[in-house]
Design a protein around this motif. Structure first.
Motif: not given
Length: 173
Positions: A35-57
């Motif tokens: 579960r801790r691994d999953l939480e960290q994976d979600m946080q890393v994925a979220l941080w990385r994803s913001f490189a592509n966040f353009d505010g369309r949602c």
């Protein structure tokens, strides 16, 4: 987006959604270490994803979509480890000899029963119910999961009906 902007978005998202993401991880993974691994994976994925966040949602929709995708990937990667079979919400069969939540004096037991039911669901149904328990609207759940809002509402209604029947077995609703 530059790294400073990504950091600001991530900090804002974690302040707003951090505890909810931790609860979502609990809904997907019972093992505390995984579960801790999953939480960290979600946080890393979220941080990385913001490189592509353009505010369309909305930020909320973006966060839930990224978390949903990461949690689903986690479940598929660990499927072999999970000896229990998944089932659709329509096919959940509760054992009649299972203890009723009303037999327990603590609300933790009732929540444990609910989570054990959720743990048995297919990942798409599980995600819908976990988002619902976080107070997300049917429309936004549909946007995150790719399921129509009407289907989301139907699945939530079926889950509530099933829980009502289960709790009624204890003599009260």
């Amino acid at each position: 987006m530059d790294e400073a902007g990504r950091d600001r978005l991530f900090t804002d998202a974690m302040a707003r959604f951090g505890p909810a993401l931790a609860r979502m991880a609990r809904g997907y993974e019972a093992d505390p270490d995984l579960r801790r691994d999953l939480e960290q994976d979600m946080q890393v994925a979220l941080w990385r994803s913001f490189a592509n966040f353009d505010g369309r949602c909305s930020l909320s929709t973006w966060v839930w979509r990224v978390a949903h995708n990461r949690a689903t990937s986690h479940m598929l990667a660990h499927r072999r480890r999970n000896a229990r079979g998944w089932t659709s919400i329509e096919d959940v069969d509760l054992a009649t000899d299972a203890p009723s939540p009303f037999d327990a004096t603590e609300s933790d037991r009732a929540m444990a029963l609910i989570l054990s039911i959720i743990d048995r669901l297919d990942p798409p149904d599980r995600q819908i119910l976990l988002l619902y328990l976080e107070g997300i609207t049917s429309a936004e759940i549909g946007e995150v999961t790719g399921v129509s809002p009407d289907s989301v509402t139907t699945k939530i209604h079926r889950f509530k009906t099933m829980l009502t029947r289960r709790f009624a077995q204890g003599g009260a609703v």
